[in-house]
Design an enzyme around this catalytic site. Structure first.
Site, PDB file in Angstrom:
ATOM      1  CB  CYS A 119       6.715  -3.077   1.794  1.00  0.00           C
ATOM      2  SG  CYS A 119       5.363  -2.434   0.785  1.00  0.00           S
ATOM      3  CG  HIS A 158       5.946  -5.577  -2.192  1.00  0.00           C
ATOM      4  ND1 HIS A 158       5.713  -5.487  -0.834  1.00  0.00           N
ATOM      5  CD2 HIS A 158       7.088  -6.311  -2.327  1.00  0.00           C
ATOM      6  CE1 HIS A 158       6.665  -6.130  -0.178  1.00  0.00           C
ATOM      7  NE2 HIS A 158       7.514  -6.631  -1.054  1.00  0.00           N
TER       8      HIS A 158
END
Length: 1248
Positions: free
Chosen positions: A311, A855
């Site tokens: 990510c 994230h």
């Protein structure tokens, strides 16, 4: 018949053949796919140890043992085949999209496959060729997925899909295209048609498809060049995108890259798309503009698959991909700029991989892309990003920008240039010299877009030697000032009953003291100069402690505590505090009628009491009444009344009163409930409760040892009916666990603050001391940075991650960064740069969670759609602009907004206007067309920058005004118009008007900028070659698409001083598509409705009703025929007129027309019509005595109806500007009726 081999013999044979094939493999050899499932069964079969003993074995025993080993059946590759696609495909057998080598299949050399197939048979046969890959073209790989190309034959519009190897030449592609479409090579011109736009003419027949950068599922345009088009031009003369709206690309099936080693050999398989799910090319039309098209919902909204903690990479890539300059550059032919000799670069492989990935992400469709090839290239040149660990997105971004720059550096041989110190020279001269030296060695698209320059000033603390250098930067890493703040929520009460309780949430230093909290709260509640705040901590509905010491640490106040603050007079001496504790009766669990006792609830209230005065029980009653007065309900309504209506406690009463009792101020005499005593109980020194409802004049003895006077108020159900106690029942905690408010953020840290901290002068750290050329020693000099030259795209990194010897820490500080109008003008030290430096946010990466296990996502604005999207790996969803700001923001991407100064804008537009019309469009304005051919109106416009649009309207100069209006709904009413005209003396005028209605009095001149269109820095007007040119600039993300053009009557120009706008002579309404530049004349449905409204009313009320009247008057001798003719004619007229009136009401709702007289007449007419219908239904018998009066009523109402109807029809024709033909036609009909009526009346007169 050949003897059957044992498992061991089969294994040995395959091994020998594989070793021989491995040593001789070359480009062009054939490998075969075999399903991994079958291959695994065969391995288990041949690897089992034989139990047959050599000495006692026999043929029979061997047969028994062989059968026990479960020899595999025939080869079955059916699970590799996508049967659904293969049945519909003309390309033969199609593999599944997501096959992975080593998991779904393995590759066998041709010799091994032949041997295995001779032993077991089966199939189907899946042969693939070996190709050379890599920049050195020495690496061998098997092309499992050849390129799938979609051929589009133009202008016929036929399509065909083919498979070709990336190593086949463009000449072979020409040959296959000619075979498929039955053409000769001389007829065909083939184009790279990526994203349905012409990019490059593919005429180098020896060039491979790989070298031409052809991608999987790419569109190829096959253009027939000997078919003549309109105007005599052949189709190959159009160097741009096609405008055939019927062109449609069929849905293509995607492939995914294979990975892993080859089971039987050292060669890896190769997927033509190198690791991605290919986009679904399903679009209804080809784009009409050349270059990068970012318009349309299907482009730019492709996600990236997460390959395992990637990510961080996906978010950074999406931000770069959606940088407009990069999107344009990498979708054009950038290969000639690849620098393969740069030792600092990646021999172009990183740029090629990024360019391929960008093209896939901008292709039509939304199927997510798996960036496997890009990640493999990344891991090869930056091993720190290999594997599946989480990494810093900003570190990857820095590597990408630097790597792309080196791969695309236009400087092939960098000259050695020694930089000189300033030595007293002007900063401008030194800065330009440094920048020229930098460009001489570094020149790429990355430098063009992302690199700026800052001024670095070092001052020696010993000899005061000043060293000034000008260094380039790719991004700014701004420190987050560790404010260590916390949010605290308190509720403020008043002791004088002047206001209801109010909660405030404040931001204070986490390690601050009570004085910081009091100061912040005083500012928030607008504390008066003669007031102060008394803080109290509440526990168990009682006051736990007063926070009077200003040095109390705020860290001692926990987040789940409850705090209150009371406004009290500042000038108080020898005071005690009355604490009003609320109690209510607790009911038993099983029986609601069995009270348990009075227990505290709600929030205690506080009021100061002077120790010098005598306090009676009635005084305490009065004080409590005042404190509770804001919650008192108004009698009979149940609504709350504020203290302003019942108690007015002025500031002077606080200052002058010897007792801090609000009842002795100006408002004390107006208490409404002094006659009703509250159930109060005073707690004396012995903890005994004294009833304060009796003995009003008794003096209350104040405790000498306690600073508080405790009073209970018992809230019965009856008393609760008189007061609204919800304001004291729920006291919020100190820390509210809620998301940061999007509407009003008062955070102490802004992006400007971070920038100022970055530019602040500070001493160098001891580990990074500066060598002073004058002292000849290392000194801890002071360093000052200043921005000197800013890039087109400014990347700002918020330094959220801090490192120390023992730990890594992430700062979750919310940074209030501007989305629009990020003004850096005052931060640029270059005094010669007078242009404003305004930036707008278009992308950012976010980091959620902790440092090692968080994230990353990206928020990106598609500039042409003016809409924000959240890119969360493969998931993309629209978001509101207010959701962009959060404490997770990590890397910000700003794009410069080009705003010219007033003089620059005026000069530039004037220069453009003085050119020819053709030169005007070529110089500046990108799109233009005759928007009103009959009047010669031409509109040109261009989006000069985000939120900046330039317009030029030109029309013939005919001594009349010309106008362009922006309408919210396509109607003139409600639109804002730019009107220009030239007076007889040559003076030009351009003004804005708001069309509030159809009457000239409702067209108002806009005189303040805030009321009209969002004009930019300059607007101007010019007359040249018999044409008027009106140029203006709008500062908006997207101008209105509903445009109205109008021309005024000749010779009637607006005149000073009010410049009243006369009625227009003609107008036209259009809708404009800013993406394609196409316009369409709008035929408003209201125009048809207006015509129907007029016709129905004219026919019904103005024609049939008068005819019906004449029938009743002049055809009575034909009884009863006249009655039926009269009734039918009147009924039809009434129905048509009723429908016409209903159409009028619909028009009124749509147009918001200001026609009160016309509407009133219509209502009167339909009312008369209804009365006539009702009269017909209740018509009395001829012999009735009232029949005579009924006749008078019926005749009178009918004639009045006809008279009003005729007047309203003419008035409606006038309002609708229907023209003289309508008036003449209706008047001619009335004249005929009048003549007939006159003749009939004369005959009746003569007969009588």
């Amino acid at each position: 018949m050949a003897r059957k081999l044992t498992p061991e013999e089969e294994k040995q044979a395959v091994r020998d053949i594989s070793v021989a094939a491995e040593a001789q493999t070359k480009v062009g050899d054939t490998f075969y796919l075999i399903t991994q499932r079958w291959w695994q069964n065969w391995l288990e079969y041949v690897n089992q140890t034989s139990i047959v003993n050599d000495e006692s074995s026999s043929e029979h025993q061997g047969a028994v043992n062989l059968s026990a080993l479960k020899k595999p059946s025939c080869i079955d590759n059916s699970d590799l085949i996508d049967e659904a696609v293969s049945e519909d495909s003309a390309m033969g057998i199609e593999l599944h999209d997501t096959l992975v080598e080593g998991t779904d299949y393995i590759l066998l050399p041709k010799e091994v496959w032949n041997k295995m197939h001779s032993w077991y048979g089966g199939g189907p046969v899946l042969a693939r060729k070996v190709i050379n890959t890599g920049l050195s073209q020495t690496e061998l790989s098997v092309e499992v997925y050849p390129l799938r190309l979609e051929l589009h034959l133009m202008p016929k519009g036929d399509r065909s899909a083919i498979r070709m190897s990336k190593k086949e030449t463009i000449g072979e592609l020409h040959r296959k295209a000619c075979e498929i479409f039955d053409l000769t090579p001389k007829q065909v011109s083939i184009w790279d048609y990526f994203s349905h736009q012409k990019h490059a003419l593919m005429n180098d027949m020896e060039k491979t498809l790989d070298d031409a950068n052809i991608q999987m599922d790419q569109d190829i345009l096959v253009e027939v060049i000997n078919i003549k088009l309109e105007g005599g031009l052949s189709s190959n003369q159009e160097n741009g995108s096609m405008n055939n709206g019927s062109l449609a690309a069929a849905t293509s099936h995607s492939s995914i890259a294979t990975s892993g080693g080859l089971s039987a050999s050292k060669y890896s398989s190769r997927n033509g798309n190198s690791g991605s799910h290919f986009q679904n090319l399903n679009t209804e039309k080809a784009y009409g503009t050349s270059g990068v098209s970012t318009r349309g919902a299907i482009c730019g909204l492709t996600g990236l698959l997460n390959l395992g903690n990637t990510c961080f990479m996906n978010s950074a890539i999406q931000c770069l991909v959606h940088t407009p300059e990069f999107a344009w550059y990498f979708r054009e032919d950038y290969h000639q700029e690849i620098n393969r000799q740069n030792p600092l670069g990646m021999v172009g492989e990183l740029a090629l991989a990024f360019g391929d990935l960008l093209r896939k992400l901008w292709a039509p469709g939304r199927a997510p892309v798996a960036p496997r090839l890009f990640k493999s290239k990344l891991a090869r040149f930056a091993p720190q990003f290999s594997g599946c660990s989480q990494h810093d997105s900003q570190e990857l971004l820095a590597f990408l920008l630097d790597g792309l720059h080196e791969d695309l550096n236009r400087v092939k041989h960098k000259p050695y240039i020694k930089s000189r110190d300033a030595d007293g020279r002007a900063d401008e001269e030194v800065a330009d010299e440094y920048w020229a030296n930098h460009i001489a060695r570094n020149d790429s698209i990355i430098v063009d877009v992302c690199q700026g320059q800052y001024k670095s000033t070092l001052v020696c603390p010993v000899c005061n030697k000043v060293s000034v250098t000008f260094d380039p930067f790719m991004y700014l890493s701004l420190p987050l000032q560790f404010t260590a703040t916390r949010s605290m929520t308190l509720t403020i009460f008043t002791c004088d009953g002047s206001a209801l309780p109010a909660a405030y949430t404040l931001t204070v230093p986490k390690h601050g003291r009570c004085r910081d909290l009091v100061q912040a709260l005083s500012n928030a509640c607008s504390l008066q100069f003669n007031e102060k705040l008394l803080l109290a901590e509440i526990r168990g509905h009682l006051i736990y402690r007063f926070l009077e010491d200003p040095m109390i640490l705020l860290s001692t106040i926990k987040e789940d505590n409850h705090l209150t603050a009371c406004k009290i007079p500042k000038v108080l001496k020898k005071t005690k505090f009355l604490q009003l504790i609320h109690r209510r009766e607790e009911q038993g669990i099983g029986n609601a009628q069995s009270p348990v006792g009075w227990k505290p609830y709600g929030t205690p209230l506080v009021s100061p009491i002077s120790c010098d005065d005598t306090i009676t029980r009635s005084d305490i009653q009065q004080i409590v009444h005042t404190m509770l007065s804001p919650m008192l309900r108004t009698k009979g309504s149940g609504a709350m009344t504020t203290s302003n209506a019942s108690v007015v406690a002025s500031n002077e009463s606080h200052a002058d009163s010897s007792i801090a009792d609000p009842t002795k101020g100006d408002g004390g005499s107006s208490k409404p409930m002094l006659s009703e005593k509250l159930p109060l109980q005073l707690v004396d020194e012995n903890n005994a409760c004294i009833d304060l409802t009796v003995g009003d004049d008794k003096v209350v003895k104040l405790s000498l040892s306690s600073m508080s006077i405790l009073v209970f108020v018992d809230w019965s159900q009856k008393l609760l009916a008189s007061y609204d106690t919800k304001h004291i029942e729920n006291l919020p905690e100190v820390c509210k666990h809620v998301h940061v408010s999007k509407k009003a953020r008062n955070e102490p840290l802004s992006l400007y603050t971070c920038l100022e901290a970055f530019l602040r002068e500070e001493p160098l750290v001891p580990e990074d001391m500066w060598y002073c050329p004058q002292c000849k020693e290392r000194r801890q000099a002071s360093k000052k940075l200043d921005l000197w030259r800013l890039p087109e795209v400014l990347v700002i990194h918020l330094k959220r991650f801090s490192y120390s010897r023992s730990m890594k820490h992430k700062l979750d500080t919310f940074v209030n960064f501007p989305i629009h109008d990020f003004d850096l003008t005052n931060y640029v030290a270059n005094e010669n740069n007078t242009r404003r430096q305004i930036y707008e946010l278009y992308a950012l990466t976010n980091h959620y969670g902790s440092m090692g296990s968080g994230h990353y996502t990206a928020h990106i604005k598609l500039l042409d759609e003016n809409r924000w999207y959240n890119f969360d790996d493969s998931h993309i969803s629209p978001i509101n602009e207010e959701d962009v700001k959060s404490a997770a923001a990590y890397v910000l991407f700003y794009k410069r907004v080009t705003l010219l100064s007033d003089e620059e804008s005026a000069d530039r537009i004037l220069i453009l206007l003085k050119t020819t019309t053709e030169g005007l469009s070529q110089l500046y304005f990108a799109v233009g067309d005759h928007v009103w051919s009959s009047q010669g109106f031409i509109l040109r416009f261009v989006q000069a920058a985000p939120n900046v649009w330039n317009f030029v309207l030109s029309a013939p100069s005919t001594n009349a005004y010309v106008a362009i209006g922006f309408s919210p709904n396509g109607n003139m009413v409600g639109s804002t118009a730019v009107v220009g005209w030239v007076e007889s003396g040559g003076t030009s005028n351009m003004k804005q008007y708001f069309l509030g209605g159809q009457q000239p009095s409702l067209v108002t001149l806009i005189q303040t900028p805030t009321q009209g269109l969002p004009f930019g820095n300059a607007s101007t007007m010019l007359v040249q070659s018999g044409r008027i040119y009106i140029a203006f600039q709008l500062l908006t993300a997207q101008p209105g698409s509903r445009l109205i053009y109008a021309v005024g009557p000749v010779g009637r120009l607006p005149q000073a001083p009010d410049f009243r706008l006369t009625e227009h002579q003609d107008k036209i309404a259009t809708s404009l598509n800013y993406a394609s530049g196409q316009f369409q004349t709008e035929k408003r449905p209201e125009s048809n409705l207006r015509r129907i409204h007029g016709l129905l009313n004219m026919l019904g009320w103005g024609i049939l009703i008068p005819i019906g009247v004449m029938v009743a008057r002049y055809m009575r001798k034909w009884d009863p025929l006249w009655f039926y003719m009269h009734a039918v004619t009147q009924s039809i007229g009434f129905i048509l007129g009723l429908i016409g009136v209903m159409c009028g009401f619909v028009l009124d709702g749509r147009l918001s027309a200001d026609v009160p007289i016309h509407k009133a007449l219509g209502i009167v007419i339909i009312s008369f019509g209804c009365l006539q219908v009702l009269a017909l239904l209740i018509r009395p018998d001829k012999s009735s005595k009232v029949r005579k009066y009924w006749n008078w009523y019926h005749f009178g109402v009918g004639r009045a109806l006809v008279f009003l109807a005729v007047i309203n029809v003419f008035y409606g024709i006038h309002l609708g500007k229907a023209g003289s033909s309508w008036n003449v036609g209706f008047a001619a009909f009335l004249v005929v009726l009048f003549v007939i009526t006159l003749i009939m009346e004369i005959r009746i007169w003569c007969r009588e």
